[in-house]
Motif scaffolding. Structure first.
Motif, PDB file in Angstrom:
ATOM      1  N   ASP A 134      11.330   6.658 -19.405  1.00  0.00           N
ATOM      2  CA  ASP A 134      12.361   5.661 -19.085  1.00  0.00           C
ATOM      3  C   ASP A 134      12.055   4.968 -17.760  1.00  0.00           C
ATOM      4  O   ASP A 134      12.216   3.745 -17.635  1.00  0.00           O
ATOM      5  N   GLY A 135      11.591   5.739 -16.780  1.00  0.00           N
ATOM      6  CA  GLY A 135      11.245   5.141 -15.493  1.00  0.00           C
ATOM      7  C   GLY A 135      10.087   4.168 -15.599  1.00  0.00           C
ATOM      8  O   GLY A 135      10.095   3.099 -14.977  1.00  0.00           O
ATOM      9  N   VAL A 136       9.088   4.515 -16.417  1.00  0.00           N
ATOM     10  CA  VAL A 136       7.941   3.617 -16.616  1.00  0.00           C
ATOM     11  C   VAL A 136       8.377   2.340 -17.313  1.00  0.00           C
ATOM     12  O   VAL A 136       7.949   1.232 -16.953  1.00  0.00           O
ATOM     13  N   ARG A 137       9.245   2.470 -18.310  1.00  0.00           N
ATOM     14  CA  ARG A 137       9.727   1.270 -19.018  1.00  0.00           C
ATOM     15  C   ARG A 137      10.510   0.349 -18.099  1.00  0.00           C
ATOM     16  O   ARG A 137      10.394  -0.878 -18.196  1.00  0.00           O
ATOM     17  N   ARG A 138      11.309   0.927 -17.195  1.00  0.00           N
ATOM     18  CA  ARG A 138      12.118   0.097 -16.307  1.00  0.00           C
ATOM     19  C   ARG A 138      11.294  -0.523 -15.188  1.00  0.00           C
ATOM     20  O   ARG A 138      11.551  -1.649 -14.777  1.00  0.00           O
ATOM     21  N   THR A 139      10.304   0.218 -14.704  1.00  0.00           N
ATOM     22  CA  THR A 139       9.510  -0.275 -13.577  1.00  0.00           C
ATOM     23  C   THR A 139       8.420  -1.227 -14.019  1.00  0.00           C
ATOM     24  O   THR A 139       8.118  -2.209 -13.333  1.00  0.00           O
ATOM     25  N   TRP A 140       7.820  -0.948 -15.170  1.00  0.00           N
ATOM     26  CA  TRP A 140       6.770  -1.804 -15.719  1.00  0.00           C
ATOM     27  C   TRP A 140       7.176  -2.240 -17.121  1.00  0.00           C
ATOM     28  O   TRP A 140       6.707  -1.671 -18.111  1.00  0.00           O
TER      29      TRP A 140
ATOM     30  N   LEU B 299       3.023  -9.708  -2.439  1.00  0.00           N
ATOM     31  CA  LEU B 299       2.813  -8.353  -1.937  1.00  0.00           C
ATOM     32  C   LEU B 299       4.136  -7.678  -1.592  1.00  0.00           C
ATOM     33  O   LEU B 299       4.236  -6.447  -1.623  1.00  0.00           O
ATOM     34  N   ASP B 300       5.144  -8.482  -1.280  1.00  0.00           N
ATOM     35  CA  ASP B 300       6.451  -7.932  -0.929  1.00  0.00           C
ATOM     36  C   ASP B 300       7.236  -7.479  -2.161  1.00  0.00           C
ATOM     37  O   ASP B 300       8.257  -6.828  -2.033  1.00  0.00           O
ATOM     38  N   HIS B 301       6.750  -7.845  -3.349  1.00  0.00           N
ATOM     39  CA  HIS B 301       7.382  -7.415  -4.608  1.00  0.00           C
ATOM     40  C   HIS B 301       6.310  -6.695  -5.437  1.00  0.00           C
ATOM     41  O   HIS B 301       5.745  -7.265  -6.377  1.00  0.00           O
ATOM     42  N   PRO B 302       6.012  -5.445  -5.078  1.00  0.00           N
ATOM     43  CA  PRO B 302       4.845  -4.758  -5.665  1.00  0.00           C
ATOM     44  C   PRO B 302       4.971  -4.370  -7.126  1.00  0.00           C
ATOM     45  O   PRO B 302       3.978  -3.995  -7.734  1.00  0.00           O
ATOM     46  N   PHE B 303       6.172  -4.440  -7.703  1.00  0.00           N
ATOM     47  CA  PHE B 303       6.332  -4.028  -9.093  1.00  0.00           C
ATOM     48  C   PHE B 303       6.588  -5.213 -10.028  1.00  0.00           C
ATOM     49  O   PHE B 303       7.010  -5.016 -11.172  1.00  0.00           O
ATOM     50  N   ALA B 304       6.358  -6.425  -9.550  1.00  0.00           N
ATOM     51  CA  ALA B 304       6.562  -7.606 -10.391  1.00  0.00           C
ATOM     52  C   ALA B 304       5.632  -8.707  -9.921  1.00  0.00           C
ATOM     53  O   ALA B 304       5.132  -8.688  -8.801  1.00  0.00           O
ATOM     54  N   GLY B 305       5.409  -9.672 -10.785  1.00  0.00           N
ATOM     55  CA  GLY B 305       4.600 -10.812 -10.389  1.00  0.00           C
ATOM     56  C   GLY B 305       3.134 -10.646 -10.741  1.00  0.00           C
ATOM     57  O   GLY B 305       2.727  -9.789 -11.534  1.00  0.00           O
TER      58      GLY B 305
ATOM     59  N   ARG C  26      13.839  -3.260 -13.005  1.00  0.00           N
ATOM     60  CA  ARG C  26      15.033  -2.577 -12.503  1.00  0.00           C
ATOM     61  C   ARG C  26      14.585  -1.386 -11.667  1.00  0.00           C
ATOM     62  O   ARG C  26      14.030  -0.427 -12.181  1.00  0.00           O
ATOM     63  N   LEU C  27      14.812  -1.481 -10.382  1.00  0.00           N
ATOM     64  CA  LEU C  27      14.347  -0.457  -9.457  1.00  0.00           C
ATOM     65  C   LEU C  27      15.507   0.201  -8.749  1.00  0.00           C
ATOM     66  O   LEU C  27      16.630  -0.311  -8.723  1.00  0.00           O
ATOM     67  N   ASP C  28      15.211   1.345  -8.157  1.00  0.00           N
ATOM     68  CA  ASP C  28      16.159   2.001  -7.273  1.00  0.00           C
ATOM     69  C   ASP C  28      16.431   1.094  -6.078  1.00  0.00           C
ATOM     70  O   ASP C  28      15.539   0.390  -5.609  1.00  0.00           O
TER      71      ASP C  28
ATOM     72  N   ASP D  34       0.826  -1.214   0.000  1.00  0.00           N
ATOM     73  CA  ASP D  34       0.000   0.000   0.000  1.00  0.00           C
ATOM     74  C   ASP D  34       0.855   1.257   0.000  1.00  0.00           C
ATOM     75  O   ASP D  34       0.515   2.256  -0.649  1.00  0.00           O
ATOM     76  N   THR D  35       1.969   1.223   0.736  1.00  0.00           N
ATOM     77  CA  THR D  35       2.865   2.378   0.756  1.00  0.00           C
ATOM     78  C   THR D  35       3.458   2.637  -0.624  1.00  0.00           C
ATOM     79  O   THR D  35       3.512   3.795  -1.088  1.00  0.00           O
ATOM     80  N   ALA D  36       3.904   1.585  -1.288  1.00  0.00           N
ATOM     81  CA  ALA D  36       4.476   1.743  -2.627  1.00  0.00           C
ATOM     82  C   ALA D  36       3.425   2.253  -3.611  1.00  0.00           C
ATOM     83  O   ALA D  36       3.714   3.109  -4.454  1.00  0.00           O
ATOM     84  N   ARG D  37       2.204   1.746  -3.511  1.00  0.00           N
ATOM     85  CA  ARG D  37       1.135   2.219  -4.406  1.00  0.00           C
ATOM     86  C   ARG D  37       0.833   3.696  -4.170  1.00  0.00           C
ATOM     87  O   ARG D  37       0.635   4.465  -5.122  1.00  0.00           O
ATOM     88  N   SER D  38       0.818   4.089  -2.902  1.00  0.00           N
ATOM     89  CA  SER D  38       0.583   5.494  -2.574  1.00  0.00           C
ATOM     90  C   SER D  38       1.703   6.381  -3.111  1.00  0.00           C
ATOM     91  O   SER D  38       1.456   7.491  -3.609  1.00  0.00           O
TER      92      SER D  38
END
Length: 207
Positions: free
Chosen positions: A108-114, A183-189, A123-125, A68-72
């Protein structure tokens, strides 16, 4: 893929322990499984089951809170980027280069995150890659579950219905572990933060 593999391994371990306990129950001497022994085992298993339920709830809560924090943060970032683009627009043509640079950076950030490929590497920070689920707690959860399923298979009569019930329980627990790791990997899966807020902002940048 790794999350699914871990969940399957947990399921296989619990099912294996269930069959092992049932087989051991058939070869143990009767005095080892007397009424008094079973009562003592039930008390111990009840204590372990209570601790396991508490720990499972804590892990789910922690993973859900992190998600939820990452989504916010994604939604706030989208709003800030849109605001920055509006502020730059007020400066007129002189700020067009800055607006284009902002759009390229966000794209570029959108391509790397999604990534386009859902199974592709994200590829995340480094700060975003920190896990909210402590591995020792997850290992303790699995160990306690092994104790519980082994104990239940020793106490339960060796019937197909009891075995199927324990297998169903093992499947449910494996699904819970799967949800925690997802849920612990909010940008993948399978369960991941949608890219729509950032994509919608990206489509309006520089216009």
């Amino acid at each position: 893929m790794i999350i699914t593999l871990v969940s399957v391994i947990v399921f296989v371990i619990l099912v294996g322990v269930t069959f092992l306990g049932g087989r051991l129950a058939r070869v143990l001497p009767e005095e080892q499984l007397s009424a008094e022994s079973k009562d003592a085992m039930k008390l111990a298993l009840g204590l372990v089951a209570t601790m396991t339920a508490i720990l499972l709830g804590l892990l789910i809560s922690s993973a859900k809170g992190s998600f939820d924090t990452a989504r916010s943060q994604v939604m706030q970032m989208a709003a800030k980027v849109a605001l920055l683009d509006r502020v730059l627009k007020l400066y007129g043509p002189e700020a067009m280069d800055a607006r284009h640079a902002l759009r390229d950076a966000i794209a570029d950030g959108v391509r790397r995150t999604w990534p386009a490929e859902r199974s592709g590497p994200v590829r995340l920070d480094p700060n975003q890659a920190i896990s909210s689920v402590a591995k020792p707690l997850l290992i303790a959860l699995v160990l306690w579950l092994v104790v519980i399923f082994f104990g239940f298979s020793l106490l339960a009569p060796t019937k197909a219905s009891n075995t199927l019930a324990l297998i169903a329980g093992a499947f449910s627990v494996a699904c819970a572990v799967f949800l925690i790791l997802e849920l612990d990997h909010p940008f993948a899966g399978v369960i991941r933060i949608p890219s729509e807020p950032m994509v919608n902002v990206l489509n309006r940048l520089g216009k």
